[in-house]
Design an enzyme around this catalytic site. Structure first.
Site, PDB file in Angstrom:
ATOM      1  N   GLY A  15       5.285  11.606 -49.491  1.00 24.02           N
ATOM      2  CA  GLY A  15       4.520  11.304 -48.283  1.00 24.02           C
ATOM      3  C   GLY A  15       5.315  11.619 -47.030  1.00 24.02           C
ATOM      4  O   GLY A  15       5.350  10.836 -46.081  1.00 24.02           O
ATOM      5  N   ALA A  16       5.965  12.793 -47.025  1.00 28.91           N
ATOM      6  CA  ALA A  16       6.898  13.124 -45.943  1.00 28.91           C
ATOM      7  C   ALA A  16       6.275  13.964 -44.842  1.00 28.91           C
ATOM      8  O   ALA A  16       6.985  14.504 -44.002  1.00 28.91           O
ATOM      9  CB  ALA A  16       8.118  13.840 -46.519  1.00 28.91           C
ATOM     10  N   SER A  18       4.046  12.887 -42.517  1.00 27.32           N
ATOM     11  CA  SER A  18       3.712  12.140 -41.304  1.00 27.32           C
ATOM     12  C   SER A  18       4.376  10.774 -41.345  1.00 27.32           C
ATOM     13  O   SER A  18       4.935  10.369 -42.370  1.00 27.32           O
ATOM     14  CB  SER A  18       2.186  11.967 -41.161  1.00 27.32           C
ATOM     15  OG  SER A  18       1.703  11.146 -42.217  1.00 27.32           O
ATOM     16  N   GLY A  19       4.297  10.069 -40.226  1.00 31.32           N
ATOM     17  CA  GLY A  19       4.725   8.672 -40.179  1.00 31.32           C
ATOM     18  C   GLY A  19       6.159   8.440 -40.611  1.00 31.32           C
ATOM     19  O   GLY A  19       7.068   9.226 -40.314  1.00 31.32           O
ATOM     20  N   ILE A  20       6.374   7.342 -41.324  1.00 31.11           N
ATOM     21  CA  ILE A  20       7.721   6.953 -41.747  1.00 31.11           C
ATOM     22  C   ILE A  20       8.329   8.003 -42.677  1.00 31.11           C
ATOM     23  O   ILE A  20       9.520   8.285 -42.612  1.00 31.11           O
ATOM     24  CB  ILE A  20       7.688   5.559 -42.414  1.00 31.11           C
ATOM     25  CG1 ILE A  20       7.443   4.486 -41.349  1.00 31.11           C
ATOM     26  CG2 ILE A  20       8.995   5.260 -43.152  1.00 31.11           C
ATOM     27  CD1 ILE A  20       7.206   3.107 -41.903  1.00 31.11           C
ATOM     28  N   GLY A  21       7.512   8.606 -43.528  1.00 35.84           N
ATOM     29  CA  GLY A  21       8.028   9.615 -44.450  1.00 35.84           C
ATOM     30  C   GLY A  21       8.617  10.812 -43.724  1.00 35.84           C
ATOM     31  O   GLY A  21       9.700  11.296 -44.048  1.00 35.84           O
ATOM     32  N   SER A 147       5.775  -3.315 -48.568  1.00 39.01           N
ATOM     33  CA  SER A 147       5.134  -3.951 -47.430  1.00 39.01           C
ATOM     34  C   SER A 147       5.230  -5.462 -47.567  1.00 39.01           C
ATOM     35  O   SER A 147       5.161  -6.002 -48.672  1.00 39.01           O
ATOM     36  CB  SER A 147       3.662  -3.541 -47.396  1.00 39.01           C
ATOM     37  OG  SER A 147       2.915  -4.445 -46.614  1.00 39.01           O
ATOM     38  N   TYR A 172      -4.918  -2.950 -51.556  1.00 42.21           N
ATOM     39  CA  TYR A 172      -3.687  -2.407 -50.962  1.00 42.21           C
ATOM     40  C   TYR A 172      -2.508  -3.334 -51.266  1.00 42.21           C
ATOM     41  O   TYR A 172      -1.441  -2.886 -51.688  1.00 42.21           O
ATOM     42  CB  TYR A 172      -3.864  -2.249 -49.445  1.00 42.21           C
ATOM     43  CG  TYR A 172      -2.599  -1.792 -48.743  1.00 42.21           C
ATOM     44  CD1 TYR A 172      -2.196  -0.457 -48.803  1.00 42.21           C
ATOM     45  CD2 TYR A 172      -1.808  -2.690 -48.040  1.00 42.21           C
ATOM     46  CE1 TYR A 172      -1.031  -0.033 -48.170  1.00 42.21           C
ATOM     47  CE2 TYR A 172      -0.644  -2.281 -47.404  1.00 42.21           C
ATOM     48  CZ  TYR A 172      -0.259  -0.947 -47.475  1.00 42.21           C
ATOM     49  OH  TYR A 172       0.901  -0.544 -46.853  1.00 42.21           O
TER      50      TYR A 172
END
Length: 269
Positions: A15-16, A18-21, A147, A172
């Protein structure tokens, strides 16, 4: 922000794109690591590596694009085979890819509830397929981006696909609890980290203001540094080690989850 010396490290970040990735991949590469950048499609993964070269000045030779759609376990398998062939020595796997569960109960082609598969089962399968690379030399580790919502969750053992009672938040949270429990499995040293509530696509689940993705990523990158000693199954809230939900460290629960996950990915493991 401290930059670690990661020049001898090879790290796969799921998951790289966008975002934290994306920020995790950037900070790792800035520290000298070779980063395997995972995206849902080959185009998305390549676009992310191009963006790292163009905007962060990363040397293209440090980046490798990999793709797999985590709603299809056969694609996870194919990616794992390619990683093993091209990078037989992998120091760190960052299991970061995550999706907010959809409003309506949705099953993947593999027959699993969407969030459970993308956020947990795909990472479970990937971790085990990459075990030979992660254990090729001492110190290999897995960092699960979890999380704080895992504390609100329970695993519905008799209905893990939540076919009978579906709520997107509960689905989730269940996927994040499963990922956190999975860190205590003894096969590969693994930790979980809640990177803080950040300005990413998942922010609407929390209903509050967030940190930047870069701030969240810094907590993930810290745990990739070999000079930071980690204990298998440990859980971090940002940079503090804290106790996870009680279920996450119960031996019986860890075994039960492993058995369930093996069944659900069985045709692919």
């Amino acid at each position: 922000m401290s930059v670690y010396d990661l020049s001898s490290r090879t790290v796969l970040v799921t998951g790289a794109t966008s975002g934290i990735g994306f920020e995790t991949a950037r900070q790792l590469a800035e520290g000298g690591a070779t980063v395997l950048v995972h995206g849902r499609t080959a185009e998305e993964a390549q676009a992310a590596t191009d963006r790292l070269v163009a905007t962060a000045g990363i040397d293209a030779s440090q980046l490798c694009a990999f793709s797999a759609d985590f709603t299809r376990l056969e694609e996870v398998e194919a990616m794992a085979r390619r990683v093993l062939a091209e990078h037989p020595r992998l120091n760190v796997l960052v299991n970061n890819a995550a999706t907010a569960a959809p409003e309506r109960h949705t099953l993947t082609a593999d027959g699993n509830e969407l969030a459970l598969q993308v956020n947990f089962l795909a990472h479970y399968l990937l971790t085990y397929l990459l075990e030979p690379a992660l254990t090729a030399e001492p110190g290999g580790r897995v960092v699960n981006v979890s999380s704080s919502l895992h504390r609100t969750a329970s695993i519905q053992w008799n209905d893990p696909q939540r076919a009978r009672r579906y709520s997107r938040l509960a689905a989730y949270a269940q996927s994040q609890l499963a990922l956190t429990i999975f860190a205590a499995d003894p096969r590969v040293t693994a930790v979980s980290v809640h990177p803080g509530i950040c300005e990413t696509d998942l922010l609407p689940l929390y209903d509050i203001q967030g940190d930047t993705a870069a701030q969240g990523a810094a907590h993930v990158v810290r745990l990739c540094d070999p000079s930071i000693d980690v204990i298998n199954g440990a859980y971090y809230d940002r940079d503090q080690r804290v106790d996870p939900a009680p279920a996450a460290t119960e031996d019986r629960t860890v075994k039960r989850l492993t058995k369930l996950a093996d069944q659900l990915v069985g045709q692919h493991a």
